[in-house]
Design a protein around this motif. Structure first.
Motif, short mmCIF file in Angstrom:
data_model
loop_
_atom_site.label_atom_id
_atom_site.label_comp_id
_atom_site.label_asym_id
_atom_site.label_seq_id
_atom_site.Cartn_x
_atom_site.Cartn_y
_atom_site.Cartn_z
N VAL A 105 0.77 -0.97 -0.24
CA VAL A 105 -0.02 0.10 -0.21
C VAL A 105 1.43 1.25 0.30
O VAL A 105 0.45 2.15 0.03
CB VAL A 105 -1.28 0.33 1.23
N ASP A 106 2.04 1.28 0.02
CA ASP A 106 3.43 2.55 -0.34
C ASP A 106 2.80 2.49 -1.93
O ASP A 106 3.37 2.02 -3.04
CB ASP A 106 5.12 2.02 -0.57
N ASN B 177 6.38 6.67 -0.55
CA ASN B 177 6.62 6.97 -0.05
C ASN B 177 7.76 7.16 0.81
O ASN B 177 8.70 7.61 1.32
CB ASN B 177 5.60 7.16 1.95
N ASN B 178 8.51 6.21 -0.08
CA ASN B 178 10.11 5.29 0.17
C ASN B 178 10.71 6.71 -0.95
O ASN B 178 12.01 6.35 -0.61
CB ASN B 178 10.36 4.34 0.06
N ASN B 179 10.27 6.59 -1.91
CA ASN B 179 11.49 7.55 -2.67
C ASN B 179 11.69 8.81 -1.82
O ASN B 179 12.69 9.28 -2.93
CB ASN B 179 10.04 8.34 -4.02
N PHE B 180 11.28 8.87 -0.54
CA PHE B 180 11.59 10.35 0.10
C PHE B 180 12.77 10.05 1.38
O PHE B 180 12.18 10.73 2.00
CB PHE B 180 10.51 11.65 0.63
N ILE B 181 13.02 8.63 1.19
CA ILE B 181 13.45 8.67 2.68
C ILE B 181 15.21 8.01 1.57
O ILE B 181 15.04 7.55 0.88
CB ILE B 181 13.12 8.17 3.55
N PRO B 182 15.93 7.52 2.18
CA PRO B 182 17.05 7.50 1.67
C PRO B 182 16.79 5.48 2.39
O PRO B 182 17.48 4.80 3.34
CB PRO B 182 18.63 7.47 2.57
N THR B 183 16.72 5.08 1.41
CA THR B 183 16.08 3.33 0.89
C THR B 183 16.49 2.54 -0.26
O THR B 183 16.26 3.48 -1.09
CB THR B 183 15.10 3.38 2.18
N VAL B 184 17.05 1.73 -0.42
CA VAL B 184 16.87 1.26 -1.82
C VAL B 184 15.41 -0.15 -2.20
O VAL B 184 15.53 -0.06 -2.92
CB VAL B 184 17.73 -0.22 -1.43
N ARG C 92 13.05 1.19 -3.10
CA ARG C 92 12.19 1.93 -4.40
C ARG C 92 12.06 1.01 -5.29
O ARG C 92 11.85 0.09 -5.36
CB ARG C 92 12.82 2.89 -4.42
N SER C 93 10.97 1.77 -6.11
CA SER C 93 9.86 0.96 -7.08
C SER C 93 9.73 3.00 -7.79
O SER C 93 8.95 1.94 -9.12
CB SER C 93 9.47 0.26 -7.20
N ASN C 94 10.37 3.14 -8.42
CA ASN C 94 10.12 4.06 -8.95
C ASN C 94 11.28 4.37 -10.30
O ASN C 94 11.36 5.71 -10.69
CB ASN C 94 9.92 5.59 -7.78
N PHE C 95 10.60 3.57 -10.62
CA PHE C 95 11.56 3.32 -12.41
C PHE C 95 11.15 2.07 -13.09
O PHE C 95 10.15 1.27 -11.98
CB PHE C 95 13.72 3.02 -11.71
N GLU C 96 11.26 1.79 -14.22
CA GLU C 96 11.32 1.21 -15.14
C GLU C 96 11.60 -0.49 -14.80
O GLU C 96 13.12 -0.55 -14.23
CB GLU C 96 11.48 1.18 -16.47
N LYS D 127 3.54 5.45 -15.47
CA LYS D 127 4.64 5.95 -14.99
C LYS D 127 4.90 5.33 -13.97
O LYS D 127 3.73 5.32 -13.26
CB LYS D 127 3.99 7.47 -14.36
N ALA D 128 6.03 5.30 -13.30
CA ALA D 128 6.35 4.99 -12.73
C ALA D 128 6.74 5.21 -10.73
O ALA D 128 7.75 6.51 -10.81
CB ALA D 128 8.29 3.93 -12.23
N THR D 129 5.65 5.48 -10.23
CA THR D 129 5.44 6.40 -8.88
C THR D 129 6.34 5.70 -7.46
O THR D 129 6.14 6.55 -6.63
CB THR D 129 3.72 6.21 -8.71
N GLY D 130 6.68 4.51 -7.33
CA GLY D 130 6.66 4.37 -5.97
C GLY D 130 6.25 2.83 -5.90
O GLY D 130 5.78 2.01 -5.08
N ARG D 131 4.84 2.99 -6.87
CA ARG D 131 4.50 1.45 -5.89
C ARG D 131 5.02 0.24 -6.74
O ARG D 131 5.70 0.11 -7.43
CB ARG D 131 2.81 1.83 -6.72
N PHE D 132 4.82 -1.04 -5.77
CA PHE D 132 5.60 -2.35 -6.55
C PHE D 132 4.47 -2.90 -7.08
O PHE D 132 3.79 -3.81 -6.38
CB PHE D 132 5.35 -3.04 -5.30
#
Length: 372
Positions: free
Chosen positions: A59-60, A63-70, A72-76, A86-91
């Protein structure tokens, strides 16, 4: 800044090993899926003024796009079937369960992430997610990949309430909070990313004791929500986590079939959450707490995929479909399947948008109709 396990049963002692393994990237599970097609009558007819979300990658919305963590899923290739590709950070390849439920109750077709600076309180007034991929009930789980712990999500929620009161006024804000659907979706990471992967919790607790520990955190969290005015709450159960592609890939001795012991833990923990739901409904006046269990419908999809139009259950769409998720999907993008709708899983831990919809529809029809 670290904080004690304030939402938990008694705090456990000892430092945790934060080493990352391939199973650590289990982040990020899917627990609760809710979708109600064909019943939307528009915002004016909605009985739910807002959908407020706590949890992990299921359900993220970024949010993880804006904290220092690996984690993430904001990419193709993530988000390739989302609005605008668009890759928003949703898995997922598309929308996640909370997006579906928001639209189902007559609100907007997606729920924004609280830390995304593109949005403000006017956007969050009808729906917001505080969720963080790779987190869990246990603070030690969120420490593994340095993501947002559940106690911090509660702090964000308090901040949200203050902003909402400033935006719409005290009376209307209190009514929104009381009538909003509060969703909790987490738990799988506590077992697959933490308990069964990193030394620490497993040396302190048997699986059953750890289940009790997590259930205690869930209970305290729900009580805190209730104390802050929440009255409609959905507590999500665990999926058949032994059937996730990564678990099957690593189950070489078992012929790459589902891992029975992990599924047994999911069933056992779900039963404890169900009993917790019954207990709190009796103890807290005016609360409407529902246990949303996706286990059996997901199990049916996995064992009878053709009935739902799927062709693949043991491997996912992303890359080779056996162990990739997150950045590994990006590196193996050239191998990613062309049609995600034929796959139950998008990556080694997360379902496709199509799977989310099927499971969600089942949960809503069988559990959440009382809120709609």
């Amino acid at each position: 800044m670290q904080k004690s396990q304030s939402l938990t049963a008694p705090t456990m002692q000892g430092h945790q090993n934060k080493a990352i393994s391939s199973s650590s990237l289990s982040c990020i599970h899917f627990t609760l899926c809710i979708f109600l097609p064909l019943l939307v009558t528009g915002t004016s007819g909605s009985k739910v003024p807002a959908v407020i979300v706590f949890g992990d990658s299921s359900v993220d919305a970024g949010n993880n796009n804006f904290i220092p963590t690996v984690a993430r899923s904001n990419f193709e290739p993530y988000g390739r079937d989302f609005q605008g590709g668009k890759a928003t950070g949703r898995f997922s390849n598309g929308r996640i369960p909370t997006d579906f439920i928001s639209e189902a109750v007559g609100l907007k077709p997606y729920i924004p992430a609280y830390l995304d600076p593109k949005y403000n309180i006017s956007d969050f007034a009808t729906g917001v997610t505080f969720a963080s991929a790779a987190t869990g009930y246990d603070n030690a789980t969120s420490d593994v990949l340095s993501v947002i712990p559940l106690w911090r999500q509660m702090e964000y929620y308090k901040d949200y309430q203050n902003k909402l009161r400033g935006h719409v006024g005290e009376s209307r804000a209190n009514q929104t909070i009381s009538e909003a659907l509060h969703m909790m979706s987490l738990g799988t990471n506590d077992f697959l990313e933490n308990y069964y992967t990193i030394p620490g919790r497993s040396s302190e607790y048997t699986p059953q004791q750890y289940e009790n520990f997590l259930a205690g955190i869930a209970e305290n969290f729900i009580r805190k929500l209730y104390g802050l005015g929440a009255r409609r709450i959905s507590l999500g159960g665990l999926p058949p986590m032994g059937c996730l592609p990564l678990e099957r890939t690593t189950n070489i001795v078992g012929g790459n079939e589902c891992v029975p012991s992990y599924n047994a833990i999911a069933l056992e923990f779900n039963n404890k959450l169900k009993r917790l739901t019954m207990k709190l409904n009796k103890e807290l006046p005016g609360i409407r707490l529902a246990f949303s269990n996706p286990y059996f419908i997901l199990q049916r999809i996995i064992t009878k995929p053709a009935q739902y139009g799927f062709q693949s259950t043991s491997v996912a769409c992303c890359a080779t479909g056996m162990f990739e998720m997150g950045y590994a999907c990006r590196r193996g993008e050239m191998f990613t399947c062309s049609d995600a709708s034929k796959y139950v899983f998008w990556d080694s831990f997360h379902p496709t948008e199509k799977t989310n919809g099927i499971v969600a529809n089942y949960v809503v029809k069988n559990v959440l109709t009382e809120f709609l």
